[in-house]
Design a protein around this motif. Structure first.
Motif, PDB file in Angstrom:
ATOM      1  N   GLN A 166       8.830 -31.586   0.204  1.00 42.36           N
ATOM      2  CA  GLN A 166       8.231 -32.333  -0.981  1.00 42.36           C
ATOM      3  C   GLN A 166       9.434 -32.608  -2.121  1.00 42.36           C
ATOM      4  O   GLN A 166       9.231 -32.922  -2.702  1.00 42.36           O
ATOM      5  N   ARG A 167      10.979 -31.996  -1.208  1.00 44.18           N
ATOM      6  CA  ARG A 167      11.971 -32.187  -2.166  1.00 44.18           C
ATOM      7  C   ARG A 167      11.959 -34.478  -1.952  1.00 44.18           C
ATOM      8  O   ARG A 167      12.196 -34.877  -3.077  1.00 44.18           O
ATOM      9  N   ASP A 170       9.579 -35.784  -3.833  1.00 38.14           N
ATOM     10  CA  ASP A 170      10.002 -35.359  -5.844  1.00 38.14           C
ATOM     11  C   ASP A 170      10.495 -36.623  -5.847  1.00 38.14           C
ATOM     12  O   ASP A 170      10.659 -37.088  -6.930  1.00 38.14           O
ATOM     13  N   GLY A 173       8.975 -40.280  -4.130  1.00 41.24           N
ATOM     14  CA  GLY A 173       8.110 -40.918  -4.766  1.00 41.24           C
ATOM     15  C   GLY A 173       6.716 -41.082  -3.775  1.00 41.24           C
ATOM     16  O   GLY A 173       7.308 -41.366  -3.223  1.00 41.24           O
ATOM     17  N   HIS A 174       5.539 -40.929  -4.122  1.00 37.04           N
ATOM     18  CA  HIS A 174       5.124 -41.394  -3.007  1.00 37.04           C
ATOM     19  C   HIS A 174       4.882 -42.658  -2.086  1.00 37.04           C
ATOM     20  O   HIS A 174       4.681 -43.132  -1.527  1.00 37.04           O
TER      21      HIS A 174
END
Length: 176
Positions: A166-167, A170, A173-174
């Protein structure tokens, strides 16, 4: 940290980021295969290498972009110089705060390989069992030792695939 003229020097985070940005540009790296031990990064890298549009690093694990690993970077090259995508695949890159910072300044694509922790343990157990029968050094021991040298904020993160993944999402970006 690095050695020069018999003395040990420590690079600042800023120096590490600058060094990574130079290596990315010099080696034309535009994609990183990130992951965790026993998550299939080696198999995925081998599959990606079959595409004529993709060139993978030789060796897969160069340690050139993860200064926190405390391992000397290896000389590396890519399988082809004519590809569109140049992928580097050091598994420990996922733990590198310096690489993550560098990629926020010069975005590259990243592929993050994850695997259910129970499956990782099963894979490690199978490998250890096979290597013990063959009287070989266990990769589990090798990765455990490497993980101890990673300079991360919280050592509990080593087993936290979700937190670390997740880091990266975030920060980059995807789309990256």
């Amino acid at each position: 940290n690095y050695m020069a003229n018999g003395k040990k020097y420590t690079m600042t985070h800023h120096d590490q980021v600058e060094s990574i940005l130079i290596k990315i540009a010099r080696n034309r790296v535009n994609c990183f295969l990130l992951g965790f031990p026993k998550c299939g990064t080696t198999s995925l890298m081998a599959w990606l290498a079959t595409s004529p549009d993709i060139s993978t690093s030789l060796p897969k694990e160069t340690y050139a972009f993860c200064p926190e690993a405390g391992r000397p970077p290896l000389n590396f090259r890519f399988r082809s110089t004519k590809s569109k995508v140049f992928i580097e695949g050091t598994t420990l890159n996922i733990y590198s705060h310096a690489l993550l910072t560098a990629l926020t300044l010069k975005p590259c694509k990243c592929i993050i390989a994850i695997r259910h922790p129970a499956d990782q343990v099963t894979s490690w157990t199978n490998e250890v069992s096979i290597k013990q029968r063959k009287n070989l050094k266990s990769e589990f021991t090798y990765h455990a030792r490497e993980s101890e040298t990673i300079d991360i904020d919280d050592t509990s993160e080593i087993g936290s695939l979700g937190t670390i993944t997740q880091r990266w999402i975030d920060a980059l970006g995807h789309e990256n």
